[in-house]
Design a protein around this motif. Sequence first.
Motif, PDB file in Angstrom:
ATOM      1  N   MET A   1       0.822  -1.169  -0.044  1.00 14.94           N
ATOM      2  CA  MET A   1      -0.021  -0.078   0.015  1.00 14.94           C
ATOM      3  C   MET A   1       0.805   1.215   0.147  1.00 14.94           C
ATOM      4  N   GLY A   2       0.475   2.314  -0.800  1.00 11.99           N
ATOM      5  CA  GLY A   2       1.235   3.522  -0.986  1.00 11.99           C
ATOM      6  C   GLY A   2       1.153   4.311   0.466  1.00 11.99           C
ATOM      7  N   LYS A   3       1.727   5.554   0.538  1.00  4.35           N
ATOM      8  CA  LYS A   3       1.378   6.384   1.434  1.00  4.35           C
ATOM      9  C   LYS A   3      -0.171   6.829   1.771  1.00  4.35           C
ATOM     10  N   VAL A   4      -0.565   6.766   3.024  1.00  4.02           N
ATOM     11  CA  VAL A   4      -2.040   7.134   3.145  1.00  4.02           C
ATOM     12  C   VAL A   4      -2.058   8.653   3.389  1.00  4.02           C
ATOM     13  N   THR A   5      -2.764   9.330   2.678  1.00  2.00           N
ATOM     14  CA  THR A   5      -2.855  10.705   2.705  1.00  2.00           C
ATOM     15  C   THR A   5      -4.368  11.100   2.899  1.00  2.00           C
ATOM     16  N   LEU A   6      -4.689  12.355   3.428  1.00  3.92           N
ATOM     17  CA  LEU A   6      -5.849  12.898   3.491  1.00  3.92           C
ATOM     18  C   LEU A   6      -6.988  12.694   2.569  1.00  3.92           C
ATOM     19  N   GLN A   7      -6.252  12.667   1.209  1.00 10.96           N
ATOM     20  CA  GLN A   7      -7.208  12.425   0.357  1.00 10.96           C
ATOM     21  C   GLN A   7      -7.803  10.929   0.248  1.00 10.96           C
ATOM     22  N   SER A   8      -6.779  10.065   0.768  1.00 12.25           N
ATOM     23  CA  SER A   8      -7.170   8.971   0.712  1.00 12.25           C
ATOM     24  C   SER A   8      -8.356   8.167   1.641  1.00 12.25           C
ATOM     25  N   ILE A   9      -8.472   9.112   2.754  1.00 10.60           N
ATOM     26  CA  ILE A   9      -9.357   8.938   3.864  1.00 10.60           C
ATOM     27  C   ILE A   9     -10.367   9.443   3.232  1.00 10.60           C
ATOM     28  N   ALA A  10     -10.468  10.771   2.533  1.00 12.56           N
ATOM     29  CA  ALA A  10     -11.580  11.411   2.104  1.00 12.56           C
ATOM     30  C   ALA A  10     -12.441  10.485   1.045  1.00 12.56           C
TER      31      ALA A  10
ATOM     32  N   ARG B   1     -12.230   7.246   1.019  1.00 14.92           N
ATOM     33  CA  ARG B   1     -12.808   6.107   1.600  1.00 14.92           C
ATOM     34  C   ARG B   1     -14.179   6.359   2.310  1.00 14.92           C
ATOM     35  N   VAL B   2     -14.339   7.477   2.972  1.00 17.09           N
ATOM     36  CA  VAL B   2     -15.476   8.308   3.821  1.00 17.09           C
ATOM     37  C   VAL B   2     -16.452   8.661   2.951  1.00 17.09           C
ATOM     38  N   GLY B   3     -15.897   9.407   1.771  1.00 14.05           N
ATOM     39  CA  GLY B   3     -17.038  10.025   0.656  1.00 14.05           C
ATOM     40  C   GLY B   3     -17.193  11.278   0.925  1.00 14.05           C
ATOM     41  N   VAL B   4     -16.040  12.104   1.502  1.00 12.98           N
ATOM     42  CA  VAL B   4     -16.193  13.517   1.892  1.00 12.98           C
ATOM     43  C   VAL B   4     -14.913  14.390   1.038  1.00 12.98           C
ATOM     44  N   SER B   5     -14.868  15.494   1.379  1.00 10.91           N
ATOM     45  CA  SER B   5     -14.085  16.248   0.882  1.00 10.91           C
ATOM     46  C   SER B   5     -12.566  16.123   1.552  1.00 10.91           C
ATOM     47  N   ARG B   6     -11.548  16.531   0.986  1.00 10.50           N
ATOM     48  CA  ARG B   6     -10.196  16.386   1.627  1.00 10.50           C
ATOM     49  C   ARG B   6     -10.181  17.556   2.796  1.00 10.50           C
ATOM     50  N   MET B   7     -10.918  18.680   2.526  1.00 12.71           N
ATOM     51  CA  MET B   7     -10.918  19.747   3.692  1.00 12.71           C
ATOM     52  C   MET B   7     -11.728  19.115   4.786  1.00 12.71           C
ATOM     53  N   THR B   8     -12.710  18.421   4.761  1.00 15.86           N
ATOM     54  CA  THR B   8     -13.681  17.832   5.786  1.00 15.86           C
ATOM     55  C   THR B   8     -12.598  16.905   6.714  1.00 15.86           C
ATOM     56  N   VAL B   9     -11.835  16.000   5.892  1.00 16.16           N
ATOM     57  CA  VAL B   9     -11.063  15.352   6.710  1.00 16.16           C
ATOM     58  C   VAL B   9      -9.872  16.042   7.676  1.00 16.16           C
TER      59      VAL B   9
ATOM     60  N   LEU C   1     -19.819  12.299  12.377  1.00 21.43           N
ATOM     61  CA  LEU C   1     -19.074  12.400  10.975  1.00 21.43           C
ATOM     62  C   LEU C   1     -17.568  12.357  11.594  1.00 21.43           C
ATOM     63  N   ARG C   2     -17.140  12.986  12.434  1.00 20.11           N
ATOM     64  CA  ARG C   2     -15.352  12.872  13.105  1.00 20.11           C
ATOM     65  C   ARG C   2     -15.046  11.464  13.206  1.00 20.11           C
ATOM     66  N   GLU C   3     -15.910  10.532  13.865  1.00 20.14           N
ATOM     67  CA  GLU C   3     -15.825   9.509  14.320  1.00 20.14           C
ATOM     68  C   GLU C   3     -15.438   8.487  13.266  1.00 20.14           C
ATOM     69  N   ARG C   4     -16.400   8.940  12.081  1.00 23.30           N
ATOM     70  CA  ARG C   4     -16.311   7.928  10.901  1.00 23.30           C
ATOM     71  C   ARG C   4     -15.065   8.351  10.238  1.00 23.30           C
ATOM     72  N   ILE C   5     -14.739   9.497  10.248  1.00 26.46           N
ATOM     73  CA  ILE C   5     -13.238   9.843   9.691  1.00 26.46           C
ATOM     74  C   ILE C   5     -12.048   9.190  10.436  1.00 26.46           C
ATOM     75  N   LEU C   6     -12.284   9.324  11.673  1.00 27.80           N
ATOM     76  CA  LEU C   6     -11.024   8.952  12.468  1.00 27.80           C
ATOM     77  C   LEU C   6     -11.026   7.402  12.697  1.00 27.80           C
ATOM     78  N   ALA C   7     -12.171   6.733  12.324  1.00 30.53           N
ATOM     79  CA  ALA C   7     -12.129   5.141  12.371  1.00 30.53           C
ATOM     80  C   ALA C   7     -11.492   4.741  10.893  1.00 30.53           C
ATOM     81  N   ALA C   8     -11.878   5.620   9.730  1.00 28.57           N
ATOM     82  CA  ALA C   8     -11.260   5.171   8.760  1.00 28.57           C
ATOM     83  C   ALA C   8      -9.729   5.321   8.550  1.00 28.57           C
ATOM     84  N   ALA C   9      -9.325   6.665   9.214  1.00 28.89           N
ATOM     85  CA  ALA C   9      -8.089   6.854   9.101  1.00 28.89           C
ATOM     86  C   ALA C   9      -7.284   5.590  10.041  1.00 28.89           C
TER      87      ALA C   9
END
Length: 341
Positions: A1-10, A12-20, A34-42
């Motif tokens: 797997m490559g480097k995980v970025t904010l965009q990778s999480i975005a 996965r969750v289906g939100v914008s990079r800024m939201t992440v 929503l924050r819990e979903r993002i942190l869980a995906a991260a």
Amino acid sequence: MGKVTLQSIADRVGVSRMTVSNAFSRPDQLSAQLRERILAAADELGYVGPDPAARALARGRVGSVGMLLNGALSEAFEDQVSAEFVASVADELARRGLALTVLTPPKDEAFVPARDVAIDGALVYTCEPRSAGVEWLSRRGLPVVAVDQDLGDSVPGVRVDDRGGARLAAQHLLELGHRDIGILGLGLRGEDGTLHHSDSFPSRQRMAGWSETLADAGVEPVVALAPYEPRGVAQGVARTLLETSDVTAVLCFSDVFAHGVVLAAEELGRTVPGDLSVVGYDDSPLAAANRPPLTTVRQDITAKGHLAAGMLADLLVGGAAESQLLPATLVVRDSTAAPRA
């Protein structure tokens, strides 16, 4: 797997990079769900958090301040006074959301901590005023707070009334009736190997306080110098002082030096305070633990550390800082008494 970025999480969750990004840096902008979903995906993707270097570049700050020392950190922690000061600085900086980076002397020119380490500002502590580290901090134009230093009117500082404290110590011995008095001061070893008076602010101020008070009473002290490191040298210098003079009392640069004088007196079969009175400086834990407990001059190390760290933190956010002079007080214990008749 490559480097995980904010965009990778975005993605996965289906939100914008800024939201992440907000989930990590501005959590109040998101719902808790929503924050819990993002942190869980991260966490699932193995994201370790925003890149510190990128965050520092975006904010224009690295979130850490330096402390310039003239020796290794291990040496600072061997000394109870320095260890207490460093701890109090770190505690106050942590309370203000800042980290502490120790800047030690360079091994060579390839890496000079005072020049090369990313910091937002610095505390200058236990350094000779003309050290290369002080010069590099000045060149970098960083906010600086001097501790037990005099770097000029343009640099705010936290200092102790060392001159006044030394005067109290000398006056105490005079009032007990001592007239044959020695001084064990701080020495700095030059390139030729000989010891010279240290140019540090505490050394100069303490020597001035002792000398002025004794001179006013018509007493000319016998002065000996010892370096702070390595340990044990002060005891040897003290022994020579006691063997080559008729002093009945010794004023010492620090409690460590005073402890060395007590040990040297014991080696020579002299009692403290019966044959020799000894006065330390700092009121470190060593002073009360010494046998006999040391008469000494007290400075509030913890207050000094908190104040210095707070002043620098204020400067980093555009605040003002004025130099502060902290009091020194005499603590009389069992290592001083009137000289034998």
